[in-house]
Design a protein around this motif. Structure first.
Motif, PDB file in Angstrom:
ATOM      1  N   LEU A 160       0.829  -1.214   0.000  1.00 44.79           N
ATOM      2  CA  LEU A 160       0.000   0.000   0.000  1.00 44.79           C
ATOM      3  C   LEU A 160       0.865   1.267   0.000  1.00 44.79           C
ATOM      4  O   LEU A 160       2.074   1.222   0.219  1.00 44.79           O
ATOM      5  N   ASN A 161       0.194   2.393  -0.223  1.00 43.45           N
ATOM      6  CA  ASN A 161       0.878   3.694  -0.162  1.00 43.45           C
ATOM      7  C   ASN A 161       0.838   4.197   1.269  1.00 43.45           C
ATOM      8  O   ASN A 161      -0.236   4.493   1.806  1.00 43.45           O
ATOM      9  N   ILE A 162       2.001   4.260   1.871  1.00 48.74           N
ATOM     10  CA  ILE A 162       2.080   4.633   3.283  1.00 48.74           C
ATOM     11  C   ILE A 162       2.899   5.921   3.445  1.00 48.74           C
ATOM     12  O   ILE A 162       4.009   6.012   2.932  1.00 48.74           O
ATOM     13  N   GLY A 163       2.345   6.862   4.159  1.00 46.26           N
ATOM     14  CA  GLY A 163       3.032   8.126   4.388  1.00 46.26           C
ATOM     15  C   GLY A 163       3.807   8.126   5.701  1.00 46.26           C
ATOM     16  O   GLY A 163       3.472   7.401   6.641  1.00 46.26           O
ATOM     17  N   ALA A 164       4.854   8.924   5.736  1.00 43.63           N
ATOM     18  CA  ALA A 164       5.613   9.139   6.980  1.00 43.63           C
ATOM     19  C   ALA A 164       6.399  10.433   6.820  1.00 43.63           C
ATOM     20  O   ALA A 164       6.776  10.807   5.705  1.00 43.63           O
ATOM     21  N   GLN A 165       6.630  11.101   7.942  1.00 42.06           N
ATOM     22  CA  GLN A 165       7.383  12.358   7.860  1.00 42.06           C
ATOM     23  C   GLN A 165       8.842  12.072   7.516  1.00 42.06           C
ATOM     24  O   GLN A 165       9.472  11.154   8.068  1.00 42.06           O
ATOM     25  N   LYS A 166       9.358  12.877   6.610  1.00 39.70           N
ATOM     26  CA  LYS A 166      10.730  12.720   6.109  1.00 39.70           C
ATOM     27  C   LYS A 166      11.760  12.817   7.246  1.00 39.70           C
ATOM     28  O   LYS A 166      11.683  13.723   8.073  1.00 39.70           O
ATOM     29  N   GLY A 167      12.672  11.867   7.258  1.00 38.00           N
ATOM     30  CA  GLY A 167      13.768  11.907   8.214  1.00 38.00           C
ATOM     31  C   GLY A 167      13.404  11.461   9.618  1.00 38.00           C
ATOM     32  O   GLY A 167      14.196  11.630  10.543  1.00 38.00           O
ATOM     33  N   THR A 168      12.211  10.878   9.792  1.00 39.73           N
ATOM     34  CA  THR A 168      11.797  10.457  11.136  1.00 39.73           C
ATOM     35  C   THR A 168      11.956   8.954  11.333  1.00 39.73           C
ATOM     36  O   THR A 168      12.118   8.185  10.374  1.00 39.73           O
ATOM     37  N   VAL A 169      11.874   8.578  12.591  1.00 36.41           N
ATOM     38  CA  VAL A 169      11.868   7.183  12.981  1.00 36.41           C
ATOM     39  C   VAL A 169      10.663   6.474  12.331  1.00 36.41           C
ATOM     40  O   VAL A 169      10.752   5.313  11.934  1.00 36.41           O
ATOM     41  N   GLN A 170       9.556   7.196  12.202  1.00 38.35           N
ATOM     42  CA  GLN A 170       8.349   6.603  11.625  1.00 38.35           C
ATOM     43  C   GLN A 170       8.570   6.199  10.167  1.00 38.35           C
ATOM     44  O   GLN A 170       7.973   5.228   9.686  1.00 38.35           O
ATOM     45  N   GLU A 171       9.423   6.933   9.476  1.00 45.23           N
ATOM     46  CA  GLU A 171       9.749   6.578   8.098  1.00 45.23           C
ATOM     47  C   GLU A 171      10.443   5.204   8.084  1.00 45.23           C
ATOM     48  O   GLU A 171      10.127   4.344   7.272  1.00 45.23           O
ATOM     49  N   LEU A 206       2.509   7.417  12.353  1.00 46.94           N
ATOM     50  CA  LEU A 206       2.645   8.611  13.184  1.00 46.94           C
ATOM     51  C   LEU A 206       2.751   8.200  14.652  1.00 46.94           C
ATOM     52  O   LEU A 206       2.209   7.165  15.045  1.00 46.94           O
ATOM     53  N   ALA A 207       3.413   9.031  15.449  1.00 48.01           N
ATOM     54  CA  ALA A 207       3.445   8.786  16.893  1.00 48.01           C
ATOM     55  C   ALA A 207       1.997   8.817  17.391  1.00 48.01           C
ATOM     56  O   ALA A 207       1.206   9.663  16.942  1.00 48.01           O
ATOM     57  N   ILE A 208       1.663   7.909  18.294  1.00 47.47           N
ATOM     58  CA  ILE A 208       0.261   7.772  18.718  1.00 47.47           C
ATOM     59  C   ILE A 208      -0.339   9.067  19.294  1.00 47.47           C
ATOM     60  O   ILE A 208      -1.435   9.455  18.879  1.00 47.47           O
ATOM     61  N   PRO A 209       0.352   9.777  20.196  1.00 47.97           N
ATOM     62  CA  PRO A 209      -0.270  11.011  20.710  1.00 47.97           C
ATOM     63  C   PRO A 209      -0.529  12.047  19.613  1.00 47.97           C
ATOM     64  O   PRO A 209      -1.505  12.798  19.681  1.00 47.97           O
TER      65      PRO A 209
END
Ligand code: ARG
Length: 276
Positions: A160-171, A206-209
């Motif tokens: 799937l197409n999954i987004g994440a902020q550039k340069g983050t742990v979430q990526e 994304l971070a949960i909070p």
């Protein structure tokens, strides 16, 4: 016999001499390092301000909010930064930038410290120093409320197409945990949220909070209930390497805020503010 003892004497003098040299060398190095450290904190005090680098797209940590008709940057990280400035005895100046530009900004001296929900990862520790950790964050997947039950496990996200902020742990989490995902990484979380709302991506790691803060303001979004991306991350303040005096002062502030529950209060207030 005489030759041998004078040889020994010469050797001993030579050894003593080089030891002295090594000793001097060390002393001098320590001296220079001390000077640099002193100038760094002194510079902040001289300028009477400390410059914060952050990425204000991350409620409840740091985000933009209209307060009395004025755009302001608020959040619990901002409160922590204010306390650090207060303890040093200087003004706080905030620079809002892309998350993936923060470490470079520290390096060039464009900012003095970074409070941006930044995970103190081993990789980042190679290039910057961190304070003690003051928060823990877990990641989840933000999806359209309509797709709430579509994803029953991580396997359902394959390709799937999954987004994440550039340069983050979430990526990294998205890349490592979701098989064959097509990762879309953008500089700002706000833009990724728009992509999701417009069906351009299927989910946003994304971070949960942070996900919860967006959910509270966007009824069409929800945290996917069956997706567990685990992996807790310790959040800390980042400072340019080799500035122990600044690290110590920041750690003392964090200790104070954590020991008397002030930090908890900051988090509660910022969460309420992000949901308003
Ligand atoms: N904790 C994550 C990291 O350090 C994400 C931080 C994003 N922060 C922000 N202000 N947008 O990689």
């Amino acid at each position: 016999m005489k030759n041998k003892s004078s040889y020994i004497a010469i050797m001993m003098i030579a050894i003593l001499f080089s030891l002295t040299l090594i000793g001097c060398g060390n002393k001098q190095d320590a001296q220079t390092a001390d000077d640099e450290v002193a100038t760094s904190l002194d510079k902040i005090k001289e300028a009477n301000k400390i410059v914060l680098g952050t990425s204000a797209d991350y409620p409840p940590y740091e985000f933009h909010k209209q307060i009395d008709g004025k755009d302001e940057i608020v959040g619990f990280d901002i409160e922590v930064a204010k306390e650090i400035a207060k303890d040093i005895g200087v003004e706080l100046e905030i620079k809002d930038m892309d998350f993936d530009g923060l470490l470079a900004a520290l390096d060039t001296g464009n900012v003095d410290f970074v409070v941006a929900g930044m995970s103190a990862t081993e990789e980042r520790k190679q290039s910057v120093d961190f304070s003690k950790e003051y928060y823990m964050e877990d990641s989840g997947l933000l999806v359209l409320t309509d797709n709430k039950d579509k994803y029953q496990s991580i396997a359902d996200l394959e390709g799937l197409n999954i987004g994440a902020q550039k340069g983050t742990v979430q990526e990294e989490v998205a890349e490592e945990q979701i098989e064959g995902a097509r990762i879309k990484s953008l500089a700002k979380v706000t833009d990724l949220v728009l992509e999701l709302k417009n069906n351009k991506i299927d989910g946003l790691v994304l971070a949960i909070p942070v996900a919860e803060a967006y959910v509270s303001r966007h009824p069409d979004l929800i945290l996917a209930p069956h997706i567990d991306l685990g992996q807790g991350d310790g959040i800390a303040v980042a400072i340019k390497k080799g500035n122990q005096e600044l690290v110590d002062i920041i750690n003392a502030t964090i200790d104070r805020l954590m020991s008397d529950d002030t930090l908890d209060k900051f988090i509660q207030d910022a969460t309420a503010l992000s949901e308003e």
